[in-house]
Design an enzyme around this catalytic site. Structure first.
Site, PDB file in Angstrom:
ATOM      1  N   THR B 146      20.617  29.945 -17.426  1.00 29.69           N
ATOM      2  CA  THR B 146      20.664  30.601 -16.127  1.00 29.69           C
ATOM      3  C   THR B 146      20.298  29.627 -15.029  1.00 29.69           C
ATOM      4  OG1 THR B 146      19.710  32.258 -14.661  1.00 29.69           O
ATOM      5  CG2 THR B 146      18.307  31.538 -16.463  1.00 29.69           C
ATOM      6  N   ASP B 148      19.223  30.545 -12.378  1.00 27.63           N
ATOM      7  CA  ASP B 148      18.070  31.160 -11.706  1.00 27.63           C
ATOM      8  C   ASP B 148      16.732  30.631 -12.215  1.00 27.63           C
ATOM      9  OD1 ASP B 148      19.756  32.689 -10.178  1.00 27.63           O
ATOM     10  OD2 ASP B 148      19.699  34.410 -11.527  1.00 27.63           O
ATOM     11  N   MET B 194      21.658  30.959  -4.180  1.00 26.31           N
ATOM     12  CA  MET B 194      21.438  32.106  -5.047  1.00 26.31           C
ATOM     13  C   MET B 194      19.960  32.249  -5.408  1.00 26.31           C
ATOM     14  SD  MET B 194      24.770  31.966  -7.521  1.00 26.31           S
ATOM     15  CE  MET B 194      26.295  32.828  -7.093  1.00 26.31           C
ATOM     16  N   GLY B 195      19.612  33.398  -5.935  1.00 24.78           N
ATOM     17  CA  GLY B 195      18.235  33.697  -6.313  1.00 24.78           C
ATOM     18  C   GLY B 195      17.836  35.035  -5.712  1.00 24.78           C
ATOM     19  N   ARG B 196      18.038  36.103  -6.486  1.00 21.61           N
ATOM     20  CA  ARG B 196      17.787  37.421  -5.911  1.00 21.61           C
ATOM     21  C   ARG B 196      16.286  37.728  -5.892  1.00 21.61           C
ATOM     22  NH1 ARG B 196      20.328  40.426  -3.189  1.00 21.61           N
ATOM     23  NH2 ARG B 196      22.244  39.277  -3.487  1.00 21.61           N
ATOM     24  N   GLU B 252      18.873  34.042  -1.445  1.00 21.10           N
ATOM     25  CA  GLU B 252      19.587  35.244  -0.987  1.00 21.10           C
ATOM     26  C   GLU B 252      18.730  36.507  -0.969  1.00 21.10           C
ATOM     27  OE1 GLU B 252      22.816  36.236  -3.721  1.00 21.10           O
ATOM     28  OE2 GLU B 252      21.603  35.622  -5.433  1.00 21.10           O
ATOM     29  N   TYR B 303      29.412  30.849  -5.484  1.00 17.50           N
ATOM     30  CA  TYR B 303      29.667  30.432  -6.866  1.00 17.50           C
ATOM     31  C   TYR B 303      29.714  28.914  -7.030  1.00 17.50           C
ATOM     32  CZ  TYR B 303      31.043  35.257  -8.101  1.00 17.50           C
ATOM     33  OH  TYR B 303      31.071  36.602  -8.348  1.00 17.50           O
ATOM     34  N   GLN B 305      27.648  26.714  -6.416  1.00 15.06           N
ATOM     35  CA  GLN B 305      26.406  26.115  -6.914  1.00 15.06           C
ATOM     36  C   GLN B 305      26.220  26.254  -8.418  1.00 15.06           C
ATOM     37  OE1 GLN B 305      22.917  28.488  -5.122  1.00 15.06           O
ATOM     38  NE2 GLN B 305      24.760  29.557  -4.463  1.00 15.06           N
ATOM     39  N   ARG B 306      26.940  27.150  -9.043  1.00 15.19           N
ATOM     40  CA  ARG B 306      26.826  27.241 -10.500  1.00 15.19           C
ATOM     41  C   ARG B 306      28.029  26.621 -11.200  1.00 15.19           C
ATOM     42  NH1 ARG B 306      27.817  33.829 -11.010  1.00 15.19           N
ATOM     43  NH2 ARG B 306      30.022  33.658 -11.455  1.00 15.19           N
TER      44      ARG B 306
END
Lengths: 425, 425
Positions: B146, B148, B194-196, B252, B303, B305-306
């Site tokens: 992940t 994350d 990203m990173g909820r 995010e 997307y 970044q992944r």
């Protein structure tokens, strides 16, 4: 033409690119070869640096720093958006022009190189005309630069090849990511790239298809063609039905048939009650999600597409450097009032890149668009003519040295030369 | 432990990363070394592929394709968001579990590897428990994945190092671009990553500072800490006053003290009258432009970044590969119900990476956050403890071969193995 001896001033203008410093390196390294060029100065932050007599001493820079400019993004001298606007602010512009020549005379500037896009070429043209009028001998050569690729007469604009190498790679990588998650639910991804009136960058992402119909991007929306909701939605639906996903690339400036920008839709208001420019991709996302109920994500590359040196094109970087060199040679040979242009000889597979000159008067304020016959009949993809044009521009990689996992870029020593004038009024 | 002979099934789940295929390559190449493993199958689109008996024949793949997985982004087998949701849909989940074991038994699957994040480790745990209950001998090992970086017990999660190498490079490049345009007007650039709920990716962009206070990013907003308008605006203003520009990175999922997401502000409506999730960066842009009148631009990596394999971390890729290998070795040695974890020995400059095992039951549904004492007192930047942790993760570059100016990635031959069961009800 008699030899002209004096100092050189170079400046960078407008939005930076990955290779704007390669052109600067070309100017500096070529200048070092000519005895008629005595001192080399760089204006800090473009025209503002000239007006403020804020000049960087290039002779104080280390040789390895100059060499490092070939792989360093952003404008090493600094840049600005300030313009000599003779149309809207004629008095200020006249005053600025006066000051500019004061500074040039005070520092015996006899060679002036302005690296920039449309507006900058126009400014160079005006400076050249003014020098002739004043009978002040100074050779003025424009060096092209813009990721937008919208200057006329040049095969392409330094900065463009790198921008599309990065954008096409990103679209390709995002595309296979989205494809690998594609299940029966269907999904859509919309990637927004720069280009307010010319769609060159958006068009360049077609290279990610590598000739395969089924590969993303499936739809490319260019500002050159009017955007029609229904046609677009039908194409998205058809693509999702066929592939279970759809990747769309959109140039930020796409417009409805009535001329209104899609991304400037005014019906949206922010929490302060102000109209919000949603941006083209966000607006398209709303439309797709509402009308097709297809899950949609967006990517907004923004400044990254003009700064992504880590994926710059070697062809583009070499051409940018060659433009800087050619500008100095042209000036030393006695030319003025010209812009260097890139010339392509040969065809795909065996292209020879060269440079030429074009009168600044032919460049200024002319915008070059993607030709209609380089786009498919339905308007949704550039065709083979475009691919033949664009593909050679992304060849080769600029490899910056890495340090601790990150690119190692150079910065100029900010030493300024001593001021000789009173501060600008 | 008695030797277990049978077939192997590997699947990929959730959002892809740049190195999820490196783990797949590790599983496949290690499996080839063990005689107890007969056939190697991959599930197409994760758990969905198992339920649909949609299995890819890995033995039919070329060796060079398998090797190419080490530098190919996205999920080569396909992935999905489908879950065995025993909480919300217990009946469907029970039915799915039944079907899953039917498929495993029909194909004599004795080794099962699931490459995924939190949810997938939970699924693997449940599958392992179910196998024990049914007395069906099958070894189940989770492989972490992940961007994350929010799995507990492992030093880091494969995918994370590459995501922050790309994000930090982009922030660095955009940062020097914005700096080079900085004039007295002042400007702000906000980059959303990203990173909820966990701010690991946002935090990782601190590496772009390379230890220099004045370098961007100047502010990093993590979802772990409550977002306060006034404090944030004061910090932006202070930064613009000092440097003439300010670069902000935002995860995010940042939230107001009342727990509401900043990017989910409901006061905005689209042209259809629906509330719009503006996204964190767009919302912050509104605030900065309205309150400080500072020109602000945003970048939304999305997307990219992944998927940005072109800038993947070699350290990350090697660790991902090692996790795949270790999973197979662990299973062959008789382990089940474990997740492979990454273990770090030594310190900065001389780090030795290894792997270990952790019970899946310890992983499932536990989220790992950026520790408070790895963040500055004012909450605006990760501190030296974080840098010491993150810096080794971005070391080295994965260099995919290039073709015509673009990375040349591999795709698996989509050959499916023959179905033995009736279609899923």
């Amino acid at each position: 033409m008699a030899e002209l001896t004096g100092n050189l001033l170079v400046a960078q203008s407008g939005g930076p690119t990955s290779v704007i410093n390669a052109s600067l390196a070309g100017v500096i390294q070529e200048a070092g070869k000519h005895e008629c060029i005595e001192e080399i100065y760089g204006a800090a932050n473009g025209i503002l640096g000239i007006l403020n007599e804020d000049l960087i001493d290039i002779n104080e820079q280390k040789a390895k720093t100059i060499a490092g400019l070939r792989y360093t993004p952003a404008a090493a001298l600094g840049t600005c958006r300030y313009k000599l606007d003779f149309k809207k602010k004629p008095e200020q512009a006249a005053k600025d022009m006066e000051r500019l020549f004061e500074v040039c005379q005070a520092h015996n500037i006899r060679y002036f190189f302005y690296i920039g896009g449309n507006d900058s070429q126009d400014t160079s043209n005006k400076i050249n005309e003014e020098a002739l009028k004043r009978n002040y001998e100074m050779r003025v050569i424009g060096v092209p630069k813009t990721i937008d690729n919208d200057l006329p007469h040049t095969d392409n604009c330094p900065g463009y090849g790198s921008a599309i190498k990065y954008a096409a790679t990103t679209v390709m990588e995002v595309g296979i990511d989205v494809a690998s998650m594609a299940t029966d639910d269907g999904s859509c991804c919309i990637i927004e790239v720069m280009g307010r009136s010319a769609g060159w960058i958006a068009a360049g992402t077609v290279l990610a298809k590598r000739g395969r119909d089924e590969y993303p991007p499936h739809i490319i929306l260019l500002p050159e063609l009017p955007f029609e909701d229904e046609k677009f939605l039908a194409k998205v639906k058809q693509t999702v039905d066929a592939h279970r996903y759809c990747v769309v690339v959109v140039g930020e400036g796409i417009k409805y048939p009535n001329g209104e920008e899609v991304g400037a839709d005014k019906s949206r208001v922010d929490s302060f009650g102000h109209p919000v420019l949603s941006g083209a991709a966000e607006r398209l996302k709303e439309i797709v999600q509402f009308k097709l109920e297809t899950k949609t994500r967006t990517v907004l590359l923004g400044y990254a597409q003009r700064a992504a040196e880590h994926l710059a094109s070697l062809t583009d970087s070499n051409n940018a450097f060659a433009c800087g060199e050619a500008a100095v040679r042209a000036a030393v040979e006695g030319n003025s009032g010209q812009m260097v242009k890139i010339v392509r000889a040969g065809s795909n597979g065996a292209i020879h890149w060269g440079t030429g000159l074009q009168a600044l008067a032919d460049i200024a304020n002319v915008e070059h668009f993607v030709p209609r016959d380089w786009i498919s009949d339905d308007g949704f993809l550039p065709n083979e003519k475009f691919v033949q044009y664009a593909r050679p521009l992304i060849e080769g990689e600029v490899r910056a040295p890495m340090e601790a996992g990150l690119p190692k870029y150079v910065t100029l020593d900010p030493s300024r030369i001593e001021k000789k004038l009173q501060p600008r009024a």
